[in-house]
Structure formats: structure tokens, C-alpha cells
Design a protein around this motif. Structure first.
Motif, PDB file in Angstrom:
ATOM      1  N   MET A  85      20.785  15.893  18.872  1.00 13.11           N
ATOM      2  CA  MET A  85      21.050  15.263  17.579  1.00 13.11           C
ATOM      3  C   MET A  85      19.738  14.804  16.922  1.00 13.11           C
ATOM      4  O   MET A  85      19.550  14.949  15.714  1.00 13.11           O
ATOM      5  CB  MET A  85      21.992  14.072  17.767  1.00 13.11           C
ATOM      6  N   ASP A  86      18.827  14.237  17.708  1.00 13.46           N
ATOM      7  CA  ASP A  86      17.540  13.799  17.173  1.00 13.46           C
ATOM      8  C   ASP A  86      16.752  14.967  16.591  1.00 13.46           C
ATOM      9  O   ASP A  86      16.045  14.816  15.581  1.00 13.46           O
ATOM     10  CB  ASP A  86      16.719  13.110  18.267  1.00 13.46           C
ATOM     11  N   TYR A  87      16.885  16.124  17.243  1.00 12.56           N
ATOM     12  CA  TYR A  87      16.184  17.316  16.773  1.00 12.56           C
ATOM     13  C   TYR A  87      16.690  17.731  15.390  1.00 12.56           C
ATOM     14  O   TYR A  87      15.915  18.058  14.485  1.00 12.56           O
ATOM     15  CB  TYR A  87      16.380  18.445  17.785  1.00 12.56           C
ATOM     16  N   VAL A  88      17.999  17.703  15.206  1.00  9.68           N
ATOM     17  CA  VAL A  88      18.592  18.053  13.911  1.00  9.68           C
ATOM     18  C   VAL A  88      18.180  17.049  12.847  1.00  9.68           C
ATOM     19  O   VAL A  88      17.834  17.422  11.717  1.00  9.68           O
ATOM     20  CB  VAL A  88      20.130  18.117  14.030  1.00  9.68           C
ATOM     21  N   LEU A  89      18.209  15.761  13.187  1.00  8.76           N
ATOM     22  CA  LEU A  89      17.788  14.730  12.240  1.00  8.76           C
ATOM     23  C   LEU A  89      16.320  14.896  11.856  1.00  8.76           C
ATOM     24  O   LEU A  89      15.937  14.652  10.706  1.00  8.76           O
ATOM     25  CB  LEU A  89      18.021  13.344  12.840  1.00  8.76           C
ATOM     26  N   HIS A  90      15.509  15.305  12.831  1.00  2.00           N
ATOM     27  CA  HIS A  90      14.089  15.542  12.557  1.00  2.00           C
ATOM     28  C   HIS A  90      13.923  16.662  11.529  1.00  2.00           C
ATOM     29  O   HIS A  90      13.150  16.518  10.560  1.00  2.00           O
ATOM     30  CB  HIS A  90      13.366  15.919  13.852  1.00  2.00           C
ATOM     31  N   LEU A  91      14.645  17.748  11.691  1.00  2.00           N
ATOM     32  CA  LEU A  91      14.548  18.865  10.754  1.00  2.00           C
ATOM     33  C   LEU A  91      15.029  18.458   9.362  1.00  2.00           C
ATOM     34  O   LEU A  91      14.416  18.824   8.349  1.00  2.00           O
ATOM     35  CB  LEU A  91      15.370  20.051  11.268  1.00  2.00           C
ATOM     36  N   ILE A  92      16.119  17.705   9.319  1.00  4.16           N
ATOM     37  CA  ILE A  92      16.643  17.257   8.022  1.00  4.16           C
ATOM     38  C   ILE A  92      15.630  16.364   7.308  1.00  4.16           C
ATOM     39  O   ILE A  92      15.362  16.528   6.114  1.00  4.16           O
ATOM     40  CB  ILE A  92      17.973  16.503   8.227  1.00  4.16           C
ATOM     41  N   THR A  93      15.051  15.432   8.056  1.00  2.00           N
ATOM     42  CA  THR A  93      14.091  14.497   7.458  1.00  2.00           C
ATOM     43  C   THR A  93      12.851  15.216   6.964  1.00  2.00           C
ATOM     44  O   THR A  93      12.378  14.971   5.833  1.00  2.00           O
ATOM     45  CB  THR A  93      13.700  13.421   8.478  1.00  2.00           C
ATOM     46  N   MET A  94      12.287  16.114   7.773  1.00  2.00           N
ATOM     47  CA  MET A  94      11.076  16.820   7.368  1.00  2.00           C
ATOM     48  C   MET A  94      11.333  17.732   6.178  1.00  2.00           C
ATOM     49  O   MET A  94      10.492  17.848   5.268  1.00  2.00           O
ATOM     50  CB  MET A  94      10.524  17.627   8.552  1.00  2.00           C
ATOM     51  N   ALA A  95      12.503  18.383   6.161  1.00  2.38           N
ATOM     52  CA  ALA A  95      12.835  19.235   5.019  1.00  2.38           C
ATOM     53  C   ALA A  95      12.953  18.406   3.747  1.00  2.38           C
ATOM     54  O   ALA A  95      12.505  18.822   2.673  1.00  2.38           O
ATOM     55  CB  ALA A  95      14.140  19.991   5.292  1.00  2.38           C
ATOM     56  N   ALA A  96      13.541  17.215   3.861  1.00  2.00           N
ATOM     57  CA  ALA A  96      13.685  16.346   2.692  1.00  2.00           C
ATOM     58  C   ALA A  96      12.327  15.858   2.202  1.00  2.00           C
ATOM     59  O   ALA A  96      12.061  15.848   0.989  1.00  2.00           O
ATOM     60  CB  ALA A  96      14.586  15.160   3.035  1.00  2.00           C
ATOM     61  N   LEU A  97      11.454  15.453   3.127  1.00  2.08           N
ATOM     62  CA  LEU A  97      10.133  14.952   2.734  1.00  2.08           C
ATOM     63  C   LEU A  97       9.298  16.048   2.081  1.00  2.08           C
ATOM     64  O   LEU A  97       8.652  15.819   1.042  1.00  2.08           O
ATOM     65  CB  LEU A  97       9.404  14.385   3.952  1.00  2.08           C
ATOM     66  N   PHE A  98       9.308  17.237   2.659  1.00  6.26           N
ATOM     67  CA  PHE A  98       8.549  18.328   2.042  1.00  6.26           C
ATOM     68  C   PHE A  98       9.233  18.821   0.773  1.00  6.26           C
ATOM     69  O   PHE A  98       8.563  19.356  -0.121  1.00  6.26           O
ATOM     70  CB  PHE A  98       8.348  19.471   3.040  1.00  6.26           C
ATOM     71  N   GLY A  99      10.551  18.634   0.682  1.00  6.38           N
ATOM     72  CA  GLY A  99      11.240  18.944  -0.562  1.00  6.38           C
ATOM     73  C   GLY A  99      10.777  18.032  -1.684  1.00  6.38           C
ATOM     74  O   GLY A  99      10.543  18.480  -2.813  1.00  6.38           O
ATOM     75  N   ILE A 100      10.638  16.741  -1.383  1.00  8.18           N
ATOM     76  CA  ILE A 100      10.134  15.793  -2.381  1.00  8.18           C
ATOM     77  C   ILE A 100       8.701  16.138  -2.776  1.00  8.18           C
ATOM     78  O   ILE A 100       8.336  16.105  -3.964  1.00  8.18           O
ATOM     79  CB  ILE A 100      10.218  14.360  -1.841  1.00  8.18           C
ATOM     80  N   LEU A 101       7.879  16.470  -1.779  1.00  4.92           N
ATOM     81  CA  LEU A 101       6.491  16.855  -2.068  1.00  4.92           C
ATOM     82  C   LEU A 101       6.451  18.099  -2.949  1.00  4.92           C
ATOM     83  O   LEU A 101       5.653  18.182  -3.893  1.00  4.92           O
ATOM     84  CB  LEU A 101       5.737  17.101  -0.756  1.00  4.92           C
ATOM     85  N   ALA A 102       7.322  19.077  -2.647  1.00 12.91           N
ATOM     86  CA  ALA A 102       7.362  20.298  -3.454  1.00 12.91           C
ATOM     87  C   ALA A 102       7.842  20.013  -4.874  1.00 12.91           C
ATOM     88  O   ALA A 102       7.324  20.593  -5.837  1.00 12.91           O
ATOM     89  CB  ALA A 102       8.271  21.325  -2.785  1.00 12.91           C
ATOM     90  N   LEU A 103       8.810  19.117  -5.024  1.00 16.88           N
ATOM     91  CA  LEU A 103       9.276  18.751  -6.365  1.00 16.88           C
ATOM     92  C   LEU A 103       8.147  18.105  -7.170  1.00 16.88           C
ATOM     93  O   LEU A 103       7.993  18.371  -8.365  1.00 16.88           O
ATOM     94  CB  LEU A 103      10.461  17.790  -6.262  1.00 16.88           C
ATOM     95  N   SER A 104       7.372  17.262  -6.502  1.00 23.06           N
ATOM     96  CA  SER A 104       6.248  16.626  -7.202  1.00 23.06           C
ATOM     97  C   SER A 104       5.233  17.674  -7.658  1.00 23.06           C
ATOM     98  O   SER A 104       4.685  17.578  -8.765  1.00 23.06           O
ATOM     99  CB  SER A 104       5.571  15.592  -6.293  1.00 23.06           C
ATOM    100  N   LEU A 105       4.992  18.664  -6.832  1.00 26.56           N
ATOM    101  CA  LEU A 105       4.033  19.711  -7.192  1.00 26.56           C
ATOM    102  C   LEU A 105       4.591  20.627  -8.279  1.00 26.56           C
ATOM    103  O   LEU A 105       3.845  21.129  -9.123  1.00 26.56           O
ATOM    104  CB  LEU A 105       3.661  20.530  -5.956  1.00 26.56           C
ATOM    105  N   ASP A 106       5.909  20.824  -8.292  1.00 27.90           N
ATOM    106  CA  ASP A 106       6.517  21.698  -9.295  1.00 27.90           C
ATOM    107  C   ASP A 106       6.388  21.118 -10.695  1.00 27.90           C
ATOM    108  O   ASP A 106       6.458  21.850 -11.684  1.00 27.90           O
ATOM    109  CB  ASP A 106       7.995  21.933  -8.963  1.00 27.90           C
TER     110      ASP A 106
END
Length: 286
Positions: free
Chosen positions: A1-22
Motif C-alpha cells: 500500500m505504501d508503494y502505491v501511495l508513493h507513486l500517487i504522491t510523486m505523480a501528483a507532485l510532478f504533475g503540479i511541476l509540469a502544470l507550472s512549466l506549461d
């Protein structure tokens, strides 16, 4: 479960970073390779200010303000140039920032970084891993909605006009330089906010977490999803964060697994860029 939460969190953080760059790449037409700089400013501001007793929210807000101000100072002399010249300026800024983090040991800790950053807390309530994952995903969606609405405003239309025909927008009496600086500041503040969350999540930051490789990855996410589409970079962040993990399940020997995963990963990216140069969500006429 921690592994899945880790992937979700990292995808969200890099998603925010990508939105800022867009905001820069897709809405203004400024290609940047320095998004990790402002991502890092947010992270280091959080780590350093929390050591001084500041609350996580205050440290995050201060980091966002510093990033916005620093980006405008950096962009002001370079805002009248574009294309490859602006990219060169952002690469130089990125390299200087990395060197600064590595050598300003009295403040940044140098290559040793800053350890022991506490989990994110809001008004005294500390988020656990599941709650933090929900928080970051919710923020990514809210930022997406905010930027979608921003595009529909006169300011957003000015940004698009600047991207498509800067000279034409200026000839109509629009303050193109101010619009660019505002977009740069907004982009940097959002990236710094994501960096603050990253610092809380990882509990440890060092210069390698914010080097040019991170800036390249953020730009890759934007181009992969479709610059200017906003939803594209967010979806692409999920794909590009999950894909390397999914490739780990290929039935390969330990000696060939890592090179094979990199080969498959790179091949998929090349195919998408070749057949969909406008990105997954980009329009074919762009």
C-alpha cells in the motif's frame, strides 16, 4: 500500500511541476530548462525555515514568494529574447543554482543536503501518507481547474496572443513584457509550492534532487502530454512516473532488467514524439 501511495504522491507532485512549466511553454511560448530551480527554492526554503521554527504553511508561502521574486529578477533582462536564447539563459540559471546548492555549505548543507524535514502539517494537524497523497492529488486538480479558468480570462487570452504573435499583441497596445513577467512569477510560485510538498514528503533534500535532469524531465512531461493543453502534462506525469515502475515487472534477469527497461521506456517516448509531435493531447494543427 505504501508503494502505491508513493507513486500517487510523486505523480501528483510532478504533475503540479509540469502544470507550472506549461504556463511558460504552452501558454506563453517560452521554453525553459530551469523549473527545478524554483522547485528547489520551495524545498530548501521549507527545510531551512522549519529549522528556525516556522510552520510548514508559512515556510511554504515564503518559499513561493522568494521563487516568484527571484524568477522576475532573473527573467527581467531576458524577457525580450525568446527561442534558443531564452533556453540558454535558463540552462545557465539551472547550472548556477546547482553549483550554489553544492558549495554554500553553511546554508544548504552542500552535498550532504538537509535531513530530518518533518511531515506536512496544517494548523497543527500532521498528514499521514494516505492523507498527504489525497492532498497532493486534490491540489493538482485544483491547479488544473484554476489554470483552465485563467486561460479564459483576458489575461489568459493575452498570454496566448503573446505566444502566437508577440509583435501583433504589442502593436495593439498590450504590455507583453509585463504579461510575461507575471506568467513567470506565477509559474515559479506554483513550482516552489510543489517543491515544499516534496521536501516534506521525502524528509531529505540535496542538490541532486533539483539538478538539470529534473528540469529536463519536467519539460519532457509537458511535451509528452501536449504543451498548452494543461490536462496533457498532468496525465503525462502519471504515465511517465508509473511506466518505469510497470516495466520492473518484465520477466528479465537482474543483469538485463535495468538496461531493457530503459530501452523500452526510451523507445516508447521516441515513438510518441515521432508519431505525435504535438503530444498526446495536443491538436494536430498546432
Amino acid at each position: 500500500m505504501d508503494y502505491v501511495l508513493h507513486l500517487i504522491t510523486m505523480a501528483a507532485l510532478f504533475g503540479i511541476l509540469a502544470l507550472s512549466l506549461d504556463i511558460l511553454v504552452g501558454l506563453v511560448g517560452l521554453m525553459s530548462l530551469a523549473s527545478a530551480v524554483f522547485f528547489g527554492i520551495g524545498a530548501y526554503s521549507t527545510g531551512l525555515l522549519m529549522q528556525q521554527g516556522y510552520s510548514p504553511l508559512m515556510a511554504q508561502l515564503v518559499g513561493m514568494l522568494i521563487a516568484a521574486f527571484a524568477s522576475m529578477v532573473i527573467a527581467f533582462p531576458a524577457i525580450r529574447i525568446k527561442g534558443i536564447y531564452f533556453v540558454i539563459v535558463t540552462i545557465a540559471v539551472q547550472m548556477v543554482f546547482t553549483v550554489l546548492l553544492q558549495n554554500w555549505q553553511g546554508v544548504t548543507g552542500g552535498d550532504a543536503g538537509i535531513p530530518g524535514i518533518k511531515p506536512y502539517a496544517l494548523f497543527g494537524y500532521e498528514f499521514n501518507r494516505a492523507e498527504f497523497a489525497v492532498l497532493t492529488v486534490s491540489l493538482a486538480i485544483l491547479i488544473l481547474i484554476f489554470l483552465k479558468r485563467l486561460v479564459a480570462t483576458p489575461f489568459g487570452q493575452l498570454l496566448l496572443a503573446t505566444r502566437d504573435d508577440e509583435l501583433g499583441a504589442a502593436s495593439l497596445g498590450k504590455n507583453v513584457a509585463r504579461a510575461k513577467l507575471t506568467a513567470v512569477a506565477l509559474s515559479s510560485a506554483i513550482a516552489a509550492g510543489a517543491g515544499s510538498f516534496f521536501a516534506h514528503y521525502s524528509a531529505y533534500i540535496d542538490p541532486l534532487s533539483f539538478d538539470i535532469g529534473v528540469s529536463i524531465f519536467a519539460l519532457l512531461i509537458v511535451m509528452f502530454g501536449g504543451a498548452g493543453t494543461l490536462i496533457g502534462p498532468l496525465v503525462a506525469a502519471v504515465i511517465l512516473c508509473y511506466l518505469p515502475e510497470l516495466l520492473k515487472f518484465l520477466p528479465l534477469s537482474p543483469t538485463t532488467a535495468a538496461p531493457a527497461r530503459q530501452l523500452v521506456y526510451s523507445l516508447l517516448l521516441v515513438l510518441v514524439v515521432y508519431f505525435r509531435p504535438q503530444g498526446l493531447f495536443g491538436s494536430s494543427h498546432r
